[in-house]
Every structure is written in structure tokens, then in C-alpha cells.
Scaffold this motif. Structure first.
Motif, PDB file in Angstrom:
ATOM      1  N   PRO A 145       0.817  -1.221   0.000  1.00 16.37           N
ATOM      2  CA  PRO A 145       0.000   0.000   0.000  1.00 16.37           C
ATOM      3  C   PRO A 145       0.847   1.267   0.000  1.00 16.37           C
ATOM      4  CG  PRO A 145      -0.038  -1.062   2.159  1.00 16.37           C
ATOM      5  CD  PRO A 145       0.670  -2.005   1.237  1.00 16.37           C
ATOM      6  N   PHE A 146       0.453   2.215  -0.832  1.00 14.05           N
ATOM      7  CA  PHE A 146       1.057   3.548  -0.895  1.00 14.05           C
ATOM      8  C   PHE A 146       0.051   4.548  -0.343  1.00 14.05           C
ATOM      9  CE2 PHE A 146       4.712   3.965  -4.147  1.00 14.05           C
ATOM     10  CZ  PHE A 146       5.240   2.731  -3.806  1.00 14.05           C
ATOM     11  N   LEU A 147       0.538   5.621   0.257  1.00 13.73           N
ATOM     12  CA  LEU A 147      -0.314   6.729   0.669  1.00 13.73           C
ATOM     13  C   LEU A 147      -0.599   7.614  -0.534  1.00 13.73           C
ATOM     14  CD1 LEU A 147       1.534   7.915   3.908  1.00 13.73           C
ATOM     15  CD2 LEU A 147      -0.322   6.231   3.748  1.00 13.73           C
ATOM     16  N   TYR A 148      -1.868   7.920  -0.768  1.00 13.96           N
ATOM     17  CA  TYR A 148      -2.181   8.981  -1.716  1.00 13.96           C
ATOM     18  C   TYR A 148      -2.231  10.278  -0.922  1.00 13.96           C
ATOM     19  CZ  TYR A 148      -4.190  12.042  -5.122  1.00 13.96           C
ATOM     20  OH  TYR A 148      -4.365  13.098  -5.972  1.00 13.96           O
ATOM     21  N   LEU A 149      -1.399  11.253  -1.288  1.00 14.02           N
ATOM     22  CA  LEU A 149      -1.319  12.513  -0.559  1.00 14.02           C
ATOM     23  C   LEU A 149      -1.721  13.681  -1.453  1.00 14.02           C
ATOM     24  CD1 LEU A 149       2.019  12.181   1.449  1.00 14.02           C
ATOM     25  CD2 LEU A 149      -0.302  11.642   2.197  1.00 14.02           C
ATOM     26  N   THR A 150      -2.509  14.594  -0.879  1.00 19.78           N
ATOM     27  CA  THR A 150      -2.813  15.850  -1.548  1.00 19.78           C
ATOM     28  C   THR A 150      -1.547  16.691  -1.619  1.00 19.78           C
ATOM     29  OG1 THR A 150      -5.051  15.803  -0.628  1.00 19.78           O
ATOM     30  CG2 THR A 150      -4.249  17.912  -1.458  1.00 19.78           C
ATOM     31  N   ASP A 206       1.911  21.894   0.942  1.00 23.76           N
ATOM     32  CA  ASP A 206       2.940  22.052   1.977  1.00 23.76           C
ATOM     33  C   ASP A 206       2.329  22.197   3.361  1.00 23.76           C
ATOM     34  OD1 ASP A 206       5.359  21.789   0.599  1.00 23.76           O
ATOM     35  OD2 ASP A 206       5.217  23.803  -0.201  1.00 23.76           O
ATOM     36  N   SER A 207       1.014  22.470   3.430  1.00 20.35           N
ATOM     37  CA  SER A 207       0.347  22.595   4.726  1.00 20.35           C
ATOM     38  C   SER A 207       0.089  21.239   5.369  1.00 20.35           C
ATOM     39  CB  SER A 207      -0.992  23.333   4.578  1.00 20.35           C
ATOM     40  OG  SER A 207      -0.807  24.656   4.166  1.00 20.35           O
ATOM     41  N   THR A 208      -0.054  20.183   4.549  1.00 16.75           N
ATOM     42  CA  THR A 208      -0.507  18.906   5.104  1.00 16.75           C
ATOM     43  C   THR A 208       0.407  17.715   4.849  1.00 16.75           C
ATOM     44  OG1 THR A 208      -1.796  18.411   3.106  1.00 16.75           O
ATOM     45  CG2 THR A 208      -2.923  19.602   4.886  1.00 16.75           C
ATOM     46  N   MET A 209       1.276  17.761   3.839  1.00 13.92           N
ATOM     47  CA  MET A 209       2.009  16.549   3.461  1.00 13.92           C
ATOM     48  C   MET A 209       2.889  16.032   4.584  1.00 13.92           C
ATOM     49  SD  MET A 209       2.888  17.134  -0.582  1.00 13.92           S
ATOM     50  CE  MET A 209       3.404  15.445  -0.896  1.00 13.92           C
ATOM     51  N   GLN A 210       3.638  16.914   5.239  1.00 14.41           N
ATOM     52  CA  GLN A 210       4.492  16.449   6.334  1.00 14.41           C
ATOM     53  C   GLN A 210       3.658  15.992   7.523  1.00 14.41           C
ATOM     54  OE1 GLN A 210       7.932  16.038   5.995  1.00 14.41           O
ATOM     55  NE2 GLN A 210       7.450  14.762   7.770  1.00 14.41           N
ATOM     56  N   GLN A 211       2.541  16.670   7.770  1.00 17.12           N
ATOM     57  CA  GLN A 211       1.643  16.240   8.836  1.00 17.12           C
ATOM     58  C   GLN A 211       1.170  14.806   8.607  1.00 17.12           C
ATOM     59  OE1 GLN A 211      -1.651  18.943   9.091  1.00 17.12           O
ATOM     60  NE2 GLN A 211      -0.420  20.697   9.711  1.00 17.12           N
ATOM     61  N   MET A 257       2.606  12.479   6.738  1.00 15.19           N
ATOM     62  CA  MET A 257       3.711  11.539   6.883  1.00 15.19           C
ATOM     63  C   MET A 257       4.013  11.281   8.353  1.00 15.19           C
ATOM     64  SD  MET A 257       4.570  10.317   4.025  1.00 15.19           S
ATOM     65  CE  MET A 257       6.021   9.473   4.629  1.00 15.19           C
ATOM     66  N   ASP A 258       4.004  12.320   9.160  1.00 15.51           N
ATOM     67  CA  ASP A 258       4.252  12.147  10.599  1.00 15.51           C
ATOM     68  C   ASP A 258       3.184  11.248  11.222  1.00 15.51           C
ATOM     69  OD1 ASP A 258       6.412  13.833  10.327  1.00 15.51           O
ATOM     70  OD2 ASP A 258       5.405  15.586  11.184  1.00 15.51           O
ATOM     71  N   TYR A 259       1.943  11.463  10.819  1.00 14.63           N
ATOM     72  CA  TYR A 259       0.836  10.673  11.367  1.00 14.63           C
ATOM     73  C   TYR A 259       0.976   9.197  10.992  1.00 14.63           C
ATOM     74  CZ  TYR A 259      -3.874   8.820  12.001  1.00 14.63           C
ATOM     75  OH  TYR A 259      -4.950   8.049  12.374  1.00 14.63           O
ATOM     76  N   THR A 312       9.769  16.630   1.141  1.00 19.25           N
ATOM     77  CA  THR A 312      10.715  15.580   0.760  1.00 19.25           C
ATOM     78  C   THR A 312      10.533  14.383   1.686  1.00 19.25           C
ATOM     79  OG1 THR A 312      12.487  16.416   2.194  1.00 19.25           O
ATOM     80  CG2 THR A 312      12.421  17.235  -0.077  1.00 19.25           C
ATOM     81  N   SER A 313      11.024  13.239   1.253  1.00 18.36           N
ATOM     82  CA  SER A 313      10.916  12.008   2.027  1.00 18.36           C
ATOM     83  C   SER A 313      11.887  10.994   1.451  1.00 18.36           C
ATOM     84  CB  SER A 313       9.483  11.470   1.960  1.00 18.36           C
ATOM     85  OG  SER A 313       9.389  10.180   2.514  1.00 18.36           O
ATOM     86  N   ASN A 314      12.128   9.935   2.199  1.00 15.00           N
ATOM     87  CA  ASN A 314      12.950   8.837   1.690  1.00 15.00           C
ATOM     88  C   ASN A 314      12.099   7.723   1.092  1.00 15.00           C
ATOM     89  OD1 ASN A 314      15.571   9.831   2.336  1.00 15.00           O
ATOM     90  ND2 ASN A 314      15.177   9.370   4.487  1.00 15.00           N
TER      91      ASN A 314
END
Length: 296
Positions: A103-108, A111-116, A118-120, A149-151
Motif C-alpha cells: 500500500p502507498f499513501l495517496y497525498l494531496t 505544503d500545509s498537510t504533506m508532512q503532517q 507523513m508524521d501521522y 521531501t521524504s525517503n
């Protein structure tokens, strides 16, 4: 037939198309190819993309969230935290117990939410998801506008609009720390493919499965015409792609439910390539994308 599929959508909420293609539907069709598959949401939720045909939706950053708004009429469809969190959680839970599903995350794109997000998910679902899928055109946002950014491996939709053109995307991919897949053959844009060949972390996928046939048969204008695509033979098209990017940089993907299993079978059977090249494209390159992530 054993095929690994790097690009596959399923539905977890009512969508503008293919709402029937649920996880259970996927399981029935997947039995025909029996390989490993990345899964992510079909993102065109009806509640987010419900305006008139031809109208565009733009995602706008707001304090601690996002706003989905029609660029044509100004209608606000949604405002709040990333609306895909619940669907991503459902998909992760459904994939548990299946060793061949990734499974992959689909992310909007925000910059307001992507890191949030990922942290969650790293806090609550570590080792249960394996990458990220984003769609610049659906958000009316360019990758060059995004600082995230992410690994984790990231699959990015490539198209022919100002938002999802391959040149903009590869600029982002070149500075991204993880691996990046430019979907849809990077629309066969030769200058971009040459950069893919020189980059250690960038790949292309073959999705949707009908696209290579349409390029070879000149049934679409959704690609960049060049010497690379100047053929009506599907095998020669793949030979040309391999000559430019190398067999290790091309990963098979269906883009189901837009593609389908029968097209996947046809493509696999019709490509008159050396067996080592077919094995790279349809099996091995999928595994290389994840290194030891799945085992850990």
C-alpha cells in the motif's frame, strides 16, 4: 503468468468513475497475474470533484489544512485536513496479511498537510505502507511548488498540462532524497528520459497498459512525438525506450482500473524482447524499487 504491477488504484469512497473497483474486485482480478502490486487510492472522490465537466479543481494551502475549490466557478468543495487520510487507513488495513501487496499513501499536494500526514502515518502505521502517490494535475499544483521531501518511493502522475508536465516533475525528482517513478512513460518526452537515464533515483512506469499500444498505433496525442516514438511496432517502441533509459529503469504498471488485466497479458505476450529484459520490466525492477523495505 507472474507480473509485478507498480501502478494500481482501488476505490475506498464513491468516486467520479469506476466506483465499483473496490479492494474485493481487485483481489478477484489480481489472481490472474499473481504478482506483487502497489495499491493506492482512486483519488477522484465525488465529494471533492463534483463540479461541471471541464471545470478544474485547485488545492489551496490554508492554515493547517487544504481547500479544494473550483477554479471556474469558485465553489468550495472541502476545507480541512487532508481528506484522504481515512481512505489511506482503510487501504492499509485491507492489505494486512497479504505479503505481495504494497500500500502507498495517496497525498494531496500541499505544503500545509504533506508532512503532517507523513508524521501521522509513520507514528501509527510504520512498516505498513511503502511509498507515496501524488497527482499534480488533480490538485492544479506543480511539483516545483512543493517543498515536501521524504525517503519513501514516490510515484508522480505525468501528463501534458502545465501542472503535470514531465520537465517540471523531473526537476523535483532530481532533488528528492528517495526514489521517484515518473508515471505513464514520462509521456515519452525524450529530453526527460535522457535525464532519467543519468539519475540514480528516477524511473518510469508503463501505465496505463493501453498507452504504449496507443503510442505505437498513433491513436493518442498524449505523448511527445520524436525519433523514439517513430514506430508502429510495440516491441520497437520498448527497444527504443530501453536504448534511452536502460532496462533497469522501466517498471511495468497497469493503472487499473483505467488499464486492465487483459491488456497486461497482451503486452507481456506480444513483446518480442530478450527474456532478461522482459524479466527486468515485469518483475525485477519492482523489487529493486523497495530494496529491503518490505522485509523490514
Amino acid at each position: 503468468m507472474l507480473i509485478n504491477d507498480i501502478h494500481h488504484h482501488v476505490v475506498c469512497e464513491r468516486t467520479t468513475s469506476f466506483s465499483h473497483y473496490t479492494f474485493d474486485t481487485f483481489l478477484k482480478s489480481h489472481s490472474l497475474i499473481k504478482g506483487k502490486t502497489t495499491l493506492f487510492l482512486h483519488p477522484q472522490y465525488k465529494r471533492l470533484y463534483s463540479c461541471q465537466e471541464g471545470h478544474r479543481c485547485r488545492v489551496i494551502d490554508v492554515d493547517d489544512g487544504v481547500r479544494f475549490v473550483c477554479e471556474s466557478c469558485g465553489k468550495i468543495f472541502y476545507q480541512g485536513s487532508d481528506p484522504y487520510r481515512e481512505g489511506n487507513e482503510k487501504l492499509i488495513e485491507m492489505c494486512k496479511g497479504y505479503d505481495n501487496l504494497y500500500p502507498f499513501l495517496y497525498l494531496t499536494l500541499s505544503d500545509s498537510t504533506m508532512q503532517q500526514e507523513m508524521d501521522y502515518f509513520e507514528k501509527n502505521y510504520m512498516s505498513s505502507f511503502y511509498g507515496i502517490k501524488v497527482h499534480p494535475n488533480l490538485c492544479s499544483r506543480k511539483m516545483s511548488e512543493i517543498g515536501f521531501t521524504s525517503n519513501y518511493p514516490m510515484i508522480i502522475h505525468c501528463g501534458m498540462t502545465e501542472y503535470d508536465n514531465a520537465k517540471d516533475i523531473i526537476t523535483y525528482a532530481q532533488r528528492y532524497p528517495g526514489k521517484v517513478i515518473l508515471a505513464h512513460l514520462a509521456r515519452c518526452e525524450e529530453s526527460v528520459l535522457k535525464l532519467v537515464a543519468k539519475s540514480n533515483n528516477i524511473y518510469i512506469d508503463t501505465s496505463p497498459t493501453y498507452l504504449p499500444f496507443q503510442v505505437a498505433e498513433k491513436l493518442t496525442n498524449r505523448y511527445f512525438s520524436s525519433v523514439l516514438t517513430d514506430t508502429n511496432n510495440i516491441t520497437q517502441l520498448f527497444r527504443n525506450l530501453i536504448d534511452v533509459v536502460g532496462k533497469e529503469k522501466i517498471i511495468f504498471g497497469t493503472d487499473i482500473p483505467w488499464g486492465n488485466i487483459e491488456e497486461a497479458r497482451t503486452l507481456y505476450e506480444e513483446l518480442a524482447l530478450p527474456e532478461n529484459q522482459k524479466k527486468s520490466i515485469f518483475q525485477d525492477n519492482f523489487d529493486a524499487m523497495f530494496d529491503n523495505i518490505k522485509q523490514n
